[in-house]
Design an enzyme around this catalytic site. Structure first.
Site, PDB file in Angstrom:
ATOM      1  N   CYS A  43       0.827  -1.218   0.000  1.00  0.00           N
ATOM      2  CA  CYS A  43       0.000   0.000   0.000  1.00  0.00           C
ATOM      3  C   CYS A  43       0.855   1.258   0.000  1.00  0.00           C
ATOM      4  CB  CYS A  43      -0.927  -0.011   1.209  1.00  0.00           C
ATOM      5  SG  CYS A  43      -1.823   1.525   1.379  1.00  0.00           S
ATOM      6  N   CYS A  48      -1.569   1.737  -2.983  1.00  0.00           N
ATOM      7  CA  CYS A  48      -2.578   2.787  -2.761  1.00  0.00           C
ATOM      8  C   CYS A  48      -1.995   4.193  -2.738  1.00  0.00           C
ATOM      9  CB  CYS A  48      -3.285   2.575  -1.423  1.00  0.00           C
ATOM     10  SG  CYS A  48      -3.468   0.886  -0.901  1.00  0.00           S
ATOM     11  N   LYS A  51      -0.234   5.411  -6.036  1.00  0.00           N
ATOM     12  CA  LYS A  51      -1.316   5.441  -7.041  1.00  0.00           C
ATOM     13  C   LYS A  51      -2.193   6.676  -6.862  1.00  0.00           C
ATOM     14  CE  LYS A  51      -4.968   4.186  -5.837  1.00  0.00           C
ATOM     15  NZ  LYS A  51      -5.434   2.824  -5.677  1.00  0.00           N
ATOM     16  N   GLY A 175      -9.559  -5.549 -16.441  1.00  0.00           N
ATOM     17  CA  GLY A 175     -10.733  -4.683 -16.265  1.00  0.00           C
ATOM     18  C   GLY A 175     -11.056  -4.462 -14.808  1.00  0.00           C
ATOM     19  N   TYR A 177      -9.701  -3.222 -10.605  1.00  0.00           N
ATOM     20  CA  TYR A 177      -9.302  -1.992  -9.906  1.00  0.00           C
ATOM     21  C   TYR A 177      -8.077  -1.349 -10.563  1.00  0.00           C
ATOM     22  CZ  TYR A 177     -11.839  -2.978  -5.442  1.00  0.00           C
ATOM     23  OH  TYR A 177     -12.758  -3.195  -4.462  1.00  0.00           O
ATOM     24  N   GLU A 181      -7.733   2.088 -12.797  1.00  0.00           N
ATOM     25  CA  GLU A 181      -7.042   3.218 -12.179  1.00  0.00           C
ATOM     26  C   GLU A 181      -5.881   3.696 -13.056  1.00  0.00           C
ATOM     27  OE1 GLU A 181      -8.112   2.382  -7.505  1.00  0.00           O
ATOM     28  OE2 GLU A 181      -6.158   1.726  -8.208  1.00  0.00           O
ATOM     29  N   THR A 310      -6.291  -2.764   1.973  1.00  0.00           N
ATOM     30  CA  THR A 310      -5.408  -2.355   3.075  1.00  0.00           C
ATOM     31  C   THR A 310      -6.133  -2.178   4.411  1.00  0.00           C
ATOM     32  OG1 THR A 310      -3.885  -1.315   1.564  1.00  0.00           O
ATOM     33  CG2 THR A 310      -3.840  -0.517   3.820  1.00  0.00           C
ATOM     34  N   HIS A 435     -26.903  21.583   0.790  1.00  0.00           N
ATOM     35  CA  HIS A 435     -27.117  22.137  -0.536  1.00  0.00           C
ATOM     36  C   HIS A 435     -26.153  23.283  -0.805  1.00  0.00           C
ATOM     37  CE1 HIS A 435     -29.394  22.771  -4.164  1.00  0.00           C
ATOM     38  NE2 HIS A 435     -29.424  24.063  -3.896  1.00  0.00           N
ATOM     39  N   GLU A 440     -26.089  15.184  -1.612  1.00  0.00           N
ATOM     40  CA  GLU A 440     -27.463  15.358  -1.111  1.00  0.00           C
ATOM     41  C   GLU A 440     -28.443  14.492  -1.894  1.00  0.00           C
ATOM     42  OE1 GLU A 440     -29.374  19.236  -1.752  1.00  0.00           O
ATOM     43  OE2 GLU A 440     -27.819  19.705  -3.214  1.00  0.00           O
TER      44      GLU A 440
END
Ligand code: NDP
Length: 451
Positions: A43, A48, A51, A175, A177, A181, A310, A435, A440
């Site tokens: 990681c 992670c 990346k 195809g 993660y 990415e 992770t 808002h 929301e």
């Protein structure tokens, strides 16, 4: 006190191993840990964290374009890959040092080198033999590439973080993660990207609406998909590579990156000799307390192939240490784990896909909304956001929540608390929206789209 040198010896100083070691030491255990690469694991060092940094970098190209719609005049921009990689490496060095300090401050003994079980309570690291009452295996995984003609020419995510230059043309295979990415990263930084995937839509296992939506958005940005095809050969050319697909197409490229999954890093650990059961895939089966079939040997993280994320490895390592050394036994809870894909745009998800929920609960209500985020009313960018709620009809619990679009990961992290806490659609409806936000929408969708 046991006759062993350590109460706990951990093999692998990644997210799960380091957390287990530190927490066990905090409970008063004498803890040792070994690592044959850099402390921090996949990681921090090659996953992670780098990346996400590259993903931030890749967003700026669109940001410069979007700024024009808000009155900014943006001069000529240019991108320097070397500067990005150097800055990223500096940050990884800093985090590596933080991890080393955390281990030292907790009183954990770090031994550099590869660990191998050589006896029931014995681990060899280089020339040194240590003994421990309990042993934790937390060696994680590594990228896997299938065998085919020219497979020696391809890289994986490990190498992508250290390329000398940004390849002008990239073919990304897979195809999942990592493929989605990196397709977004390379494309955002300026490469021409072709993504080759054997399925008909990216992210198998995710909600079907999310899969279709993400594919369409990525294609609109300029990723060139080759669905239902696979690579049959890669050949080296004078400049670059030619990639032959099984449908007869040939792509010329400067870099072929494979993201076809990861395998558990269990080879050479001496597991079979120590009597630890190992699946054919190399992963280690464990019970709810991360215990292997050998009562004093445990395993956490990707090596166990439960949920390969992770924060899950960290939770497993923490629960193990509390249970075994803190007098606070607790099993690991793998239900309703949120996750995100840092594709462009991002995907955030928690709970069941629509299909899974129908199989699991029977009748479900679906709330779905697709809209243009406010930012893009002025930027003019043709990008939409998808939000979807899957609600169990009998009881009204929200059992699936899916977002694809700007800030999806941040949005879903917050809503994951509500989903994990078994909140109902009525409780979502009773919550006032903020808002104007995109999020929301998740508390204002009122009409189910199908019965
Ligand atoms: P994934 O399992 O997500 O995806 C692997 C992809 O490769 C799939 O699309 C799969 O196709 C395809 N594939 C597998 N074998 C072959 C083959 N022989 N030929 C062609 N295609 C093949 O793996 P990743 O490598 O993307 O990531 C590994 C794991 O790391 C993830 O599952 C995730 O747990 C974790 N991760 C999490 C991240 C995050 O949280 N943001 C980021 C990166 C990784 P098919 O779908 O048809 O099987």
């Amino acid at each position: 006190m046991s006759e062993h040198e350590f109460d706990l010896f951990v093999i692998g100083a990644g997210s799960g191993g380091v957390r287990a070691a530190r927490v066990a030491a905090g409970h008063g255990a004498r803890v040792g840990i070994c690592e044959d690469s850099r402390v921090g694991g996949t990681c921090v060092i090659r996953g992670c964290v780098p990346k996400k940094l590259l993903s931030y970098a890749a967003h700026f190209g669109e940001d410069f374009e979007d700024a024009v719609g808000f009155g900014w005049q943006v001069g000529e921009v240019s991108f320097d890959w070397r500067r990005l990689i150097d800055a990223k490496d500096k940050e990884i060095d800093r985090l590596n040092a933080v991890y080393l300090r955390l281990l030292a401050d907790s009183g954990v003994t770090l031994i550099e080198g590869r660990g191998r079980l050589t006896g029931s309570h014995e681990v060899q690291v280089g020339e040194r033999i240590v003994t421990a009452e309990k042993i934790l295996i937390a060696t994680g995984g590594r990228p896997w590439v299938p065998e085919f003609a020219g497979s020696e020419h391809v890289i994986t995510s490990d190498e992508a973080f250290h390329l000398e230059a940004l390849p002008p043309r990239v073919v990304v295979v897979g195809g999942g993660y990592i493929a989605c990415e990196f397709a977004g990263i390379f494309h955002g930084l300026g490469s021409e990207v072709h993504q080759v995937y054997r399925g008909d839509r990216v992210l198998r296992g995710f909600d079907d609406d999310v899969r279709s939506f993400l594919g369409e958005e990525m294609a609109r940005k300029g990723i060139q998909f080759h669905f239902e095809s696979n690579v049959s050969a890669v050949r080296k050319l004078a400049g670059g590579f030619s990639v032959e697909l099984d449908n007869g197409d040939v792509l010329e490229t400067d870099c072929v990156m494979y993201a076809t999954g990861r395998v558990p890093a269990s080879a050479g650990l001496g597991l079979l000799e120590a009597g630890v059961e190992v699946r054919a895939s190399g992963s280690i089966p464990v019970d709810d307390h991360s215990r292997t079939n050998v009562p004093h040997i445990f395993a956490v993280g990707d090596i166990t192939h439960r949920v390969n994320l992770t924060p899950v490895a960290i939770m497993e390592g923490h629960a193990f240490a509390d249970t075994e050394f803190g007098g606070q036994p607790r099993p690991v809870d793998h239900a309703f784990i949120p996750s995100a894909v840092f594709s462009h745009p991002q995907v955030g998800t928690v709970g069941f896909s629509e299909d899974e929920a129908r199989n699991h609960y029977g009748e479900v209500d679906i709330y779905r909304s697709t809209f243009r985020p406010m930012k893009h009313t002025l930027s003019g960018r043709d990008e939409k956001t998808l939000m979807k709620l899957v609600v169990e009809r009998n009881g009204g619990r929200v059992v699936g929540l899916h977002v694809c679009g700007l800030d999806a990961a941040e949005i879903v992290q917050g809503f994951a608390v509500a989903v994990k806490s078994c909140l109902t659609k009525a409780q979502f409806d009773a919550t006032i929206g903020i808002h104007p936000t995109a999020a929301e929408e998740l508390v204002t969708m009122r009409t189910p789209v199908q019965g």
